[in-house]
Design a protein around this motif. Sequence first.
Motif, PDB file in Angstrom:
ATOM      1  N   GLU A  44       0.866  -1.012  -0.104  1.00  0.00           N
ATOM      2  CA  GLU A  44       0.016   0.032  -0.059  1.00  0.00           C
ATOM      3  C   GLU A  44       0.950   1.118   0.012  1.00  0.00           C
ATOM      4  OE1 GLU A  44      -3.360  -0.154   2.974  1.00  0.00           O
ATOM      5  OE2 GLU A  44      -3.717   2.036   2.499  1.00  0.00           O
ATOM      6  N   HIS A  52      -6.938   1.545   6.312  1.00  0.00           N
ATOM      7  CA  HIS A  52      -7.146   0.369   5.394  1.00  0.00           C
ATOM      8  C   HIS A  52      -6.078  -0.633   5.611  1.00  0.00           C
ATOM      9  CE1 HIS A  52      -6.087  -1.569   1.684  1.00  0.00           C
ATOM     10  NE2 HIS A  52      -7.553  -1.781   1.533  1.00  0.00           N
ATOM     11  N   SER A  55      -7.061  -3.044   8.562  1.00  0.00           N
ATOM     12  CA  SER A  55      -8.217  -3.757   8.474  1.00  0.00           C
ATOM     13  C   SER A  55      -8.081  -5.010   7.445  1.00  0.00           C
ATOM     14  CB  SER A  55      -9.524  -3.084   8.338  1.00  0.00           C
ATOM     15  OG  SER A  55      -9.365  -2.123   6.997  1.00  0.00           O
ATOM     16  N   PHE A  56      -7.062  -4.352   6.409  1.00  0.00           N
ATOM     17  CA  PHE A  56      -6.858  -5.391   5.269  1.00  0.00           C
ATOM     18  C   PHE A  56      -5.992  -6.432   6.095  1.00  0.00           C
ATOM     19  CE2 PHE A  56      -4.245  -7.297   2.150  1.00  0.00           C
ATOM     20  CZ  PHE A  56      -5.080  -7.482   1.065  1.00  0.00           C
ATOM     21  N   HIS A  60      -6.871 -10.525   6.107  1.00  0.00           N
ATOM     22  CA  HIS A  60      -6.463 -11.393   5.065  1.00  0.00           C
ATOM     23  C   HIS A  60      -5.149 -11.975   5.756  1.00  0.00           C
ATOM     24  CE1 HIS A  60      -8.787  -8.503   2.451  1.00  0.00           C
ATOM     25  NE2 HIS A  60      -8.934  -9.751   1.679  1.00  0.00           N
ATOM     26  N   LEU A  65       1.252  -7.627   4.055  1.00  0.00           N
ATOM     27  CA  LEU A  65       0.974  -6.377   3.567  1.00  0.00           C
ATOM     28  C   LEU A  65       2.113  -5.395   3.963  1.00  0.00           C
ATOM     29  CD1 LEU A  65      -0.618  -3.924   2.239  1.00  0.00           C
ATOM     30  CD2 LEU A  65      -2.167  -3.866   4.436  1.00  0.00           C
ATOM     31  N   ARG A 112      -0.744  -7.588  -5.206  1.00  0.00           N
ATOM     32  CA  ARG A 112      -1.795  -6.337  -5.306  1.00  0.00           C
ATOM     33  C   ARG A 112      -1.112  -5.045  -4.853  1.00  0.00           C
ATOM     34  NH1 ARG A 112      -7.524  -7.115  -3.283  1.00  0.00           N
ATOM     35  NH2 ARG A 112      -6.835  -8.791  -2.516  1.00  0.00           N
ATOM     36  N   PHE A 114      -2.102  -1.082  -3.513  1.00  0.00           N
ATOM     37  CA  PHE A 114      -3.136  -0.202  -3.446  1.00  0.00           C
ATOM     38  C   PHE A 114      -2.658   1.251  -3.201  1.00  0.00           C
ATOM     39  CE2 PHE A 114      -4.864  -3.932  -1.296  1.00  0.00           C
ATOM     40  CZ  PHE A 114      -6.446  -3.984  -1.942  1.00  0.00           C
ATOM     41  N   ARG A 184     -13.017   2.550   3.668  1.00  0.00           N
ATOM     42  CA  ARG A 184     -11.999   1.727   3.763  1.00  0.00           C
ATOM     43  C   ARG A 184     -10.710   2.534   4.549  1.00  0.00           C
ATOM     44  NH1 ARG A 184     -11.161  -0.041  -2.312  1.00  0.00           N
ATOM     45  NH2 ARG A 184     -12.072   2.007  -2.552  1.00  0.00           N
ATOM     46  N   THR A 185     -10.836   4.144   4.026  1.00  0.00           N
ATOM     47  CA  THR A 185      -9.767   4.757   4.524  1.00  0.00           C
ATOM     48  C   THR A 185     -10.380   6.075   5.181  1.00  0.00           C
ATOM     49  OG1 THR A 185      -9.428   6.053   2.874  1.00  0.00           O
ATOM     50  CG2 THR A 185      -8.348   4.283   2.501  1.00  0.00           C
TER      51      THR A 185
END
Length: 215
Positions: A44, A52, A55-56, A60, A65, A112, A114, A184-185
């Motif tokens: 991210e 975000h 919580s991500f 997961h 992350l 991924r 973000f 989310r943010t």
Amino acid sequence: MAQEFILSHQQQRAFQPQKLSAPRDFVIPEVAKGNDKTATLVLEIGAGKGKHALSFAAAHSDQQLIAIERTRNKFEAFAKQATQQALSNLTPIHADAIAWIVHAIVPNSIARIFILYPNPEQHNPNQQWLNMPFFEFLLSRLQEGGEVILATNIKSYMDNAEQQSIGVWQLPTVRHEVPANSQRTHFEVKYVARRETCWQLNMRKPVGYQTRFDG
Ligand SMILES: C[S@@+](CC[C@H](N)C(=O)[O-])C[C@H]1O[C@@H](n2cnc3c(N)ncnc32)[C@H](O)[C@@H]1O
């Protein structure tokens, strides 16, 4: 005979990673070294106070992350929460994301990325992520089939990003409105409360995509 090297995109001006020195006190976190081939690595960029990211990571636990934020006071608020929540799959990083990614992330390793509500200075198009030569380097760090996810409440930013993604970066691109109940943010919460429209762009790196930084 050497095979001809064909770029998958239309960006001519090349990013120059060799000009960026490593951030101060730079240490590559274990998770970024790519030793665990089974780990799904997610990045991210501009995580702010980490709403975000926290919580991500909690949702997961099978993914790792790395969340980067360069503004000290925001990072400190984020790091405090991260310490309290002790999420073993979250690595908060206080750095400029460009220099940090150049020195820490190996090619073809991220599932991924973000970039949520980057909000550059409105009149400086050079600050928009898809206008930067660095975006080619970022794509080289993404796995084939991996995604960059960008959200913004600025329509001109979204229109330009969509155009660049398709026209310059040649990526399969999907644009949609962020649902009005999404939270989310911290910035998304603020925009949604003001009933502003927010958009999201999902950009996928195709199999066989070639950049000048593939390693
Ligand atoms: C408008 S805020 C959004 C924060 C969070 N994503 C949210 O939606 O609440 C943009 C954040 O990106 C950070 N940022 C911008 N460029 C950055 C860079 N090159 N490296 C790291 N962080 C960056 C800024 O410090 C700022 O905190």
